[in-house]
Design a protein around this motif. Structure first.
Motif, PDB file in Angstrom:
ATOM      1  N   THR A  43      -5.958 -61.566  54.893  1.00 55.13           N
ATOM      2  CA  THR A  43      -5.851 -60.851  53.618  1.00 55.13           C
ATOM      3  C   THR A  43      -4.736 -61.399  52.744  1.00 55.13           C
ATOM      4  OG1 THR A  43      -4.375 -59.177  54.558  1.00 55.13           O
ATOM      5  CG2 THR A  43      -6.754 -58.735  54.644  1.00 55.13           C
ATOM      6  N   SER A  46      -7.574 -53.317  51.961  1.00 55.12           N
ATOM      7  CA  SER A  46      -6.369 -53.674  51.217  1.00 55.12           C
ATOM      8  C   SER A  46      -6.610 -53.487  49.740  1.00 55.12           C
ATOM      9  CB  SER A  46      -5.989 -55.147  51.498  1.00 55.12           C
ATOM     10  OG  SER A  46      -5.696 -55.328  52.853  1.00 55.12           O
ATOM     11  N   ARG A  50      -9.781 -58.798  52.301  1.00 59.60           N
ATOM     12  CA  ARG A  50      -9.138 -57.631  51.707  1.00 59.60           C
ATOM     13  C   ARG A  50     -10.128 -56.483  51.565  1.00 59.60           C
ATOM     14  NH1 ARG A  50      -4.403 -58.887  48.245  1.00 59.60           N
ATOM     15  NH2 ARG A  50      -5.173 -57.348  46.765  1.00 59.60           N
ATOM     16  N   GLU A  88     -10.050 -64.752  51.231  1.00 56.11           N
ATOM     17  CA  GLU A  88      -9.039 -63.711  51.086  1.00 56.11           C
ATOM     18  C   GLU A  88      -9.645 -62.450  50.489  1.00 56.11           C
ATOM     19  OE1 GLU A  88      -4.693 -63.982  49.367  1.00 56.11           O
ATOM     20  OE2 GLU A  88      -6.068 -63.438  47.726  1.00 56.11           O
ATOM     21  N   SER A 132     -10.816 -54.875  54.941  1.00 52.48           N
ATOM     22  CA  SER A 132      -9.659 -54.241  55.563  1.00 52.48           C
ATOM     23  C   SER A 132      -9.166 -53.027  54.803  1.00 52.48           C
ATOM     24  CB  SER A 132      -8.507 -55.238  55.690  1.00 52.48           C
ATOM     25  OG  SER A 132      -7.988 -55.552  54.409  1.00 52.48           O
TER      26      SER A 132
END
Length: 278
Positions: A68, A277, A272, A268, A275
């Motif tokens: 991430t 994020s 993200r 990325e 997850s």
């Protein structure tokens, strides 16, 4: 992209051959690499451009995978990158030519990093290894013993990169991956399929002719104008892991269009997303 004295991003095989045979001091870097393909060092050992030093994309041109925070090929630490370049005899006062056997998709990362960190004269060999062989260039099998270079990496201007948080404010966000990956029909590498919201697709294959060299400027201008990537536009580019996106940045530079890189790219962004994020 910072323009360094109007330096063109490409060099032809004939031009490089003439310079080397004429005794010009040119640092040549072999960046052969292919995701899921043959090993670069093996191809280098079988034959390379005379005086070329081998550069390992994973070890020299990227930091360890960051998930991430940086994706599969984060930008390398500047000091470590500079040390790798000095090991390959890169000096600020000597021109550099980078090449691979993957249509410039790997060597472009080295081109971008050297430019980003302040080298004033670095070019990508148009057509790569295949063009060199077709032009009748000499082939060596012994690795050179280059003297140490003196390249030191500058900090790199922040306006050459864009973060995940900034993508929504980019005027023209280009996804350089193959159309099927952009459309989410397949995803062989990353966590989920799809693309960053609002991104348009200009796959790197559209930059090239059948012989693997970059298309004429007028042809490229038509390709990028269709998505609004024209001089003066706010443009950023991403791919799977921030490596092959540079191919589109080089094409855009040929058109006089400044484009930023999203280094983390889809690897990325998708990490993200899965997850949670922000």
């Amino acid at each position: 992209m910072r323009h360094t004295g109007g330096m063109k991003p490409l060099i032809s095989a004939d031009d490089l051959r003439a310079r080397l045979e004429g005794g010009e001091q040119v640092t040549v870097l072999d960046v052969r690499y292919r995701m899921g393909g043959p090993c670069g060092p093996g191809a280098y050992a079988e034959g390379h451009v005379p005086s070329a030093a081998y550069v390992d994309l994973d070890a020299d041109l990227a930091a360890p995978p960051g998930g991430t925070q940086g994706g599969r090929h984060p930008l390398p630490d500047p000091a470590r990158f500079a040390a790798a370049m000095r090991r390959c005899a890169v000096s600020a006062h000597r021109p550099v030519v980078v090449y691979d056997d993957w249509q410039g998709l790997a060597a472009g990362r080295c081109w971008w990093l050297l430019r980003h960190h302040g080298h004033p004269d670095v070019r990508l060999l148009d057509g790569g290894w295949a063009a060199w062989v077709a032009a009748g260039g000499s082939i060596e099998t012994q690795a050179p013993e280059p003297g140490p270079g003196d390249f030191h990496a500058g900090p790199g201007p922040g306006d050459e990169v864009v973060t995940a948080e900034e993508l929504g404010r980019v005027g023209v966000l280009i996804d350089a991956r193959a159309p099927a990956r952009y459309r989410g029909e397949e995803e062989p590498v990353d966590a989920v399929a799809g693309h960053v919201p609002g991104a348009v697709n200009v796959p790197t294959s559209l930059n090239l002719t059948e012989d693997g060299c970059f298309r004429d400027v007028e042809d490229l201008r038509e390709v990028y104008a269709e998505v609004g990537a024209v001089p003066g536009a706010d443009v950023a580019v991403y791919c799977g892991s921030g490596v092959t996106a540079v191919h589109d940045i080089i094409a855009l530079e040929l058109l006089g269009v400044r484009a930023r890189l999203y280094p983390g790219s889809w690897s990325e962004w998708s990490a993200r997303a899965t997850s949670g994020s922000p």
